[in-house]
Scaffold this motif. Structure first.
Motif, short mmCIF file in Angstrom:
data_model
loop_
_atom_site.label_atom_id
_atom_site.label_comp_id
_atom_site.label_asym_id
_atom_site.label_seq_id
_atom_site.Cartn_x
_atom_site.Cartn_y
_atom_site.Cartn_z
N SER A 147 0.84 -1.21 0.00
CA SER A 147 0.00 0.00 0.00
C SER A 147 0.88 1.26 0.00
N GLN A 148 1.79 1.29 -0.97
CA GLN A 148 2.79 2.35 -1.03
C GLN A 148 2.16 3.73 -1.23
N ILE A 149 2.55 4.67 -0.38
CA ILE A 149 2.18 6.08 -0.57
C ILE A 149 3.23 6.73 -1.45
N VAL A 150 2.79 7.40 -2.50
CA VAL A 150 3.70 8.05 -3.46
C VAL A 150 3.67 9.56 -3.31
N ASN A 151 2.47 10.12 -3.25
CA ASN A 151 2.31 11.57 -3.18
C ASN A 151 1.06 11.85 -2.35
N TRP A 152 1.24 12.41 -1.15
CA TRP A 152 0.14 12.59 -0.20
C TRP A 152 -0.95 13.49 -0.78
N THR A 153 -0.54 14.60 -1.39
CA THR A 153 -1.53 15.55 -1.89
C THR A 153 -2.33 14.98 -3.05
N LYS A 154 -1.65 14.33 -3.99
CA LYS A 154 -2.35 13.73 -5.12
C LYS A 154 -3.29 12.62 -4.64
N ASN A 155 -2.87 11.91 -3.61
CA ASN A 155 -3.75 10.86 -3.08
C ASN A 155 -4.99 11.47 -2.45
N ASP A 156 -4.82 12.60 -1.76
CA ASP A 156 -5.99 13.28 -1.20
C ASP A 156 -6.93 13.76 -2.30
N GLU A 157 -6.38 14.22 -3.41
CA GLU A 157 -7.22 14.63 -4.55
C GLU A 157 -8.08 13.47 -5.04
N LEU A 158 -7.44 12.31 -5.21
CA LEU A 158 -8.16 11.13 -5.68
C LEU A 158 -9.18 10.65 -4.64
N LEU A 205 -10.69 12.49 -2.37
CA LEU A 205 -11.80 13.45 -2.31
C LEU A 205 -12.77 13.20 -3.45
N SER A 206 -12.25 12.96 -4.65
CA SER A 206 -13.10 12.69 -5.80
C SER A 206 -13.88 11.39 -5.62
N TRP A 207 -13.19 10.35 -5.16
CA TRP A 207 -13.85 9.05 -4.97
C TRP A 207 -14.95 9.14 -3.93
N MET A 208 -14.69 9.86 -2.82
CA MET A 208 -15.68 9.93 -1.74
C MET A 208 -16.89 10.79 -2.12
N LYS A 209 -16.68 11.80 -2.93
CA LYS A 209 -17.83 12.57 -3.42
C LYS A 209 -18.74 11.70 -4.26
N GLN A 210 -18.14 10.88 -5.13
CA GLN A 210 -18.93 9.96 -5.94
C GLN A 210 -19.65 8.94 -5.06
N GLU A 211 -18.95 8.46 -4.04
CA GLU A 211 -19.53 7.49 -3.12
C GLU A 211 -20.69 8.11 -2.35
N ALA A 212 -20.51 9.36 -1.92
CA ALA A 212 -21.58 10.06 -1.19
C ALA A 212 -22.82 10.22 -2.06
N MET A 213 -22.61 10.53 -3.33
CA MET A 213 -23.76 10.67 -4.25
C MET A 213 -24.45 9.34 -4.46
N GLN A 214 -23.68 8.27 -4.63
CA GLN A 214 -24.26 6.95 -4.84
C GLN A 214 -25.05 6.49 -3.62
N ARG A 215 -24.60 6.88 -2.43
CA ARG A 215 -25.27 6.48 -1.19
C ARG A 215 -26.39 7.43 -0.82
N GLY A 216 -26.49 8.53 -1.54
CA GLY A 216 -27.49 9.53 -1.20
C GLY A 216 -27.20 10.21 0.12
N ASN A 217 -25.91 10.36 0.44
CA ASN A 217 -25.51 10.95 1.72
C ASN A 217 -25.24 12.43 1.50
#
Length: 336
Positions: free
Chosen positions: A150-161, A163-175
């Motif tokens: 589970s190698q971390i490469v770039n903390w900021t870029k990982n946060d970007e990804l 954030l995007s994934w969780m927004k999509q997840e929130a929409m799918q869950r209706g949260n």
């Protein structure tokens, strides 16, 4: 430390060492102390698994250990400020990424001297991979190989990804509550306040990015992981509290978060003159695999390998930890 008089001797012991001027604890396990040394760097920070609590246990969230200790002298380390290595006397200002790396470097030197090897094997998980990759890029001559789970490469870029994934997840869950809070965070880097950074982590926990499970793939879950701590013969309830409460409060600060953002390995590490292996969960939405895949492609190494764990998220599934154990054992081919 006492030098072993027996060429062949089993060991399973928790010991205190001084690293960076701070008392810290390691667990050493081996069937044969003449075997090569493998140092494991846990994630978190303040998530000491696998760590000192692993004594007498096979499954950890990264690898199994029962076969591992037949082939290596396996060293588990509770890093400064967590688990058995927690102390209220540790200065908060000493809790820096650079100091963790220096602690690990000193532990490496201690192990080299004690077990009379010129090199050791190194493996890290999640946060531990920031320490690990920094170590092997700075001091490749001390290591046979490096494995990043589970190698971390770039903390900021990982946060970007994330954030995007969780927004999509929130929409799918209706949260709508989650979506509102995530939208309010703005763009990465999330370093305007500690509360901003903590909000992202809160929804990562709520959306279970650490563990993957579905109708077919069943993971023991966080309770299964916690049970390993509760039944540990080396851990007390205080040690658990010092991992997840006291240790968390000690290490995390806005300055620490900002320091993490400075580690951008795709920029700072172009080549490593030792074999490198990355093992990543196919369903890891906590540390996103696309960054590891990109880094693996560009990295110049003596040998390199990227393996996808087919049943895993960020914490590895028990079927995959058995495979991970074997991948580590196969690293022994690098001992000349």
């Amino acid at each position: 430390m006492e030098r072993y008089k027996n060429d062949r001797q089993a060991i399973s012991v928790v010991e205190k060492v001084v690293l960076g001027g701070v008392d810290q604890y390691i667990l050493i396990q081996a069937v044969d102390i003449t075997k090569p040394v493998l140092l494991l760097l846990h994630g978190g920070p303040s998530m000491p698994l696998p760590g000192v609590s692993a004594k007498g246990q096979d499954y950890t969230i990264v690898t199994n250990t029962s076969k591992l200790i037949e082939h290596f002298v396996v060293v588990f380390w509770d890093q400064r400020g967590t688990g058995k290595s927690y102390s209220r006397h540790i200065p908060k200002e000493s809790m820096t990424v650079a100091q963790f790396i220096e602690d690990a470097n000193q532990l490496t030197d201690l192990l080299l001297e004690r077990f009379h090897y010129e090199k050791i094997f190194l493996a890290g998980h999640s946060w531990g991979t920031i320490i690990g990759l920094s170590l092997v890029s700075q001091n490749p001559h001390k290591y046979y190989s490096y494995t990043g789970f589970s190698q971390i490469v770039n903390w900021t870029k990982n946060d970007e990804l994330s954030l995007s994934w969780m927004k999509q997840e929130a929409m799918q869950r209706g949260n709508s509550r989650a979506l509102k809070q995530l939208n309010a965070l703005g763009q990465a880097p999330l370093n305007q306040s500690f509360a901003q950074w903590a909000t992202l982590r809160k929804w990562q926990r709520n959306f279970n990015t650490l563990i993957y499970t579905d109708e077919v793939i069943k993971h023991p879950g966080m309770w299964g992981i916690m049970k390993s701590l509760l039944r540990s013969e080396t851990y007390s309830l205080r040690d658990i509290y010092n991992s997840f409460i006291s240790g968390f409060q000690l290490v995390y600060s806005l300055s620490f978060v900002r320091e993490l953002e400075q580690y951008r390995f795709e920029e700072s590490v172009q080549s490593i003159d030792i074999p490198v292996m990355f093992v990543h969960g196919k369903y890891d939405y906590h540390v996103h695999g696309s960054l590891v895949e990109m880094f693996h492609k560009q990295l110049v190494a003596k040998e390199k390998k990227l393996i996808w764990a087919q049943n895993s998220g960020h914490s590895f599934h028990p079927e995959d930890t058995l495979d991970n154990e074997q991948y580590l054992i196969e690293q022994l081919s690098y001992v000349k």
